[in-house]
Design a protein around this motif. Structure first.
Motif, mmCIF file in Angstrom:
data_model
loop_
_atom_site.group_PDB
_atom_site.id
_atom_site.type_symbol
_atom_site.label_atom_id
_atom_site.label_comp_id
_atom_site.label_asym_id
_atom_site.label_seq_id
_atom_site.Cartn_x
_atom_site.Cartn_y
_atom_site.Cartn_z
ATOM 1 N N GLN A 16 49.911 61.831 22.415
ATOM 2 C CA GLN A 16 50.837 61.955 21.331
ATOM 3 C C GLN A 16 50.304 63.104 20.114
ATOM 4 O O GLN A 16 48.871 63.040 20.160
ATOM 5 C CB GLN A 16 50.985 60.774 20.369
ATOM 6 C CG GLN A 16 51.960 60.795 19.222
ATOM 7 C CD GLN A 16 52.181 59.376 18.874
ATOM 8 O OE1 GLN A 16 51.819 58.375 19.188
ATOM 9 N NE2 GLN A 16 52.839 59.436 17.700
ATOM 10 N N VAL A 32 65.172 67.765 19.886
ATOM 11 C CA VAL A 32 64.430 66.764 20.554
ATOM 12 C C VAL A 32 64.498 66.538 22.209
ATOM 13 O O VAL A 32 65.548 66.847 22.751
ATOM 14 C CB VAL A 32 64.615 65.353 20.119
ATOM 15 C CG1 VAL A 32 63.766 64.259 20.699
ATOM 16 C CG2 VAL A 32 64.317 65.252 18.824
ATOM 17 N N ILE A 33 63.421 66.619 22.952
ATOM 18 C CA ILE A 33 63.430 66.934 24.570
ATOM 19 C C ILE A 33 63.026 65.628 24.935
ATOM 20 O O ILE A 33 61.726 65.007 24.440
ATOM 21 C CB ILE A 33 62.775 68.062 25.091
ATOM 22 C CG1 ILE A 33 63.554 69.346 24.715
ATOM 23 C CG2 ILE A 33 62.638 67.868 26.527
ATOM 24 C CD1 ILE A 33 62.464 70.730 25.108
ATOM 25 N N THR A 34 63.532 65.036 25.897
ATOM 26 C CA THR A 34 63.003 63.613 26.580
ATOM 27 C C THR A 34 62.751 63.965 28.061
ATOM 28 O O THR A 34 63.562 64.609 28.934
ATOM 29 C CB THR A 34 64.090 62.596 26.474
ATOM 30 O OG1 THR A 34 64.309 62.482 25.139
ATOM 31 C CG2 THR A 34 63.566 61.181 27.066
ATOM 32 N N ASP A 36 61.737 62.410 31.382
ATOM 33 C CA ASP A 36 61.739 61.049 32.188
ATOM 34 C C ASP A 36 61.198 60.922 33.435
ATOM 35 O O ASP A 36 60.942 59.951 33.988
ATOM 36 C CB ASP A 36 63.092 60.962 32.382
ATOM 37 C CG ASP A 36 64.021 61.749 33.257
ATOM 38 O OD1 ASP A 36 63.362 62.872 33.545
ATOM 39 O OD2 ASP A 36 65.082 61.467 33.503
ATOM 40 N N THR A 61 59.404 57.085 29.447
ATOM 41 C CA THR A 61 59.937 58.672 28.714
ATOM 42 C C THR A 61 58.737 59.011 27.749
ATOM 43 O O THR A 61 57.996 58.078 27.202
ATOM 44 C CB THR A 61 61.079 58.110 27.878
ATOM 45 O OG1 THR A 61 60.921 57.256 26.898
ATOM 46 C CG2 THR A 61 62.242 57.835 28.983
ATOM 47 N N THR A 63 59.033 61.817 24.549
ATOM 48 C CA THR A 63 59.681 62.619 23.713
ATOM 49 C C THR A 63 59.040 63.660 22.916
ATOM 50 O O THR A 63 57.970 63.411 22.741
ATOM 51 C CB THR A 63 60.625 61.845 22.653
ATOM 52 O OG1 THR A 63 59.570 61.010 21.700
ATOM 53 C CG2 THR A 63 61.451 60.653 23.380
ATOM 54 N N LYS A 65 59.218 67.396 20.400
ATOM 55 C CA LYS A 65 60.253 68.176 19.566
ATOM 56 C C LYS A 65 59.846 69.630 19.939
ATOM 57 O O LYS A 65 58.871 70.098 19.922
ATOM 58 C CB LYS A 65 59.815 67.977 17.965
ATOM 59 C CG LYS A 65 60.425 68.789 17.012
ATOM 60 C CD LYS A 65 60.073 68.231 15.613
ATOM 61 C CE LYS A 65 60.342 69.331 14.631
ATOM 62 N NZ LYS A 65 59.573 68.759 13.231
ATOM 63 N N SER A 103 56.358 60.980 21.012
ATOM 64 C CA SER A 103 56.022 59.416 21.343
ATOM 65 C C SER A 103 55.828 59.336 22.914
ATOM 66 O O SER A 103 56.707 60.293 23.416
ATOM 67 C CB SER A 103 57.118 58.435 20.897
ATOM 68 O OG SER A 103 58.308 58.881 21.447
#
Length: 106
Positions: A16, A32-34, A36, A61, A63, A65, A103
């Motif tokens: 993080q 915001v990109i996730t 997976d 996941t 996440t 920015k 996160s």
């Protein structure tokens, strides 16, 4: 806490707050990109066992920015043929998107 993700064929270890450069994609600044495709999640102190996926962890996941576009280092490529007087130099600079990890969930 750290995570190992797969993105565009590369495996990236992150935690993080890290700033990383990833390949270009359609994303605006501040989006915001996730991710997976999480391969593993572990504790930095090593007190708990790491969770390792086969090949991915289900439900995990990461996440991030989008901060904006960035350029990679300049790579110089030289061509040369002996006894012919042929010399050529070509430069290349790869374009990336810089993201900040918000996160890690999993």
């Amino acid at each position: 806490m750290y995570a190992i993700i797969e993105d565009s064929g590369t495996q990236i270890k992150l935690k993080q707050g890290d700033l990383i450069d990833i390949d270009l994609r359609d994303a605006d600044d501040g989006a915001v990109i996730t991710f997976d495709r999480v391969l593993a999640i572990g504790d930095a102190s090593g007190t708990t066992a790491a969770k390792i996926g086969r090949p991915y962890l289900s439900g995990a996941t990461v996440t991030a920015k989008v901060l904006g576009e960035a350029d990679g280092p300049k790579v110089l490529v030289g061509k040369y043929k002996r006894r012919k007087g042929y010399r050529k130099t070509i430069g290349h600079r790869q374009h990336y998107i810089r993201v900040e990890i918000l996160s890690i969930a999993g």
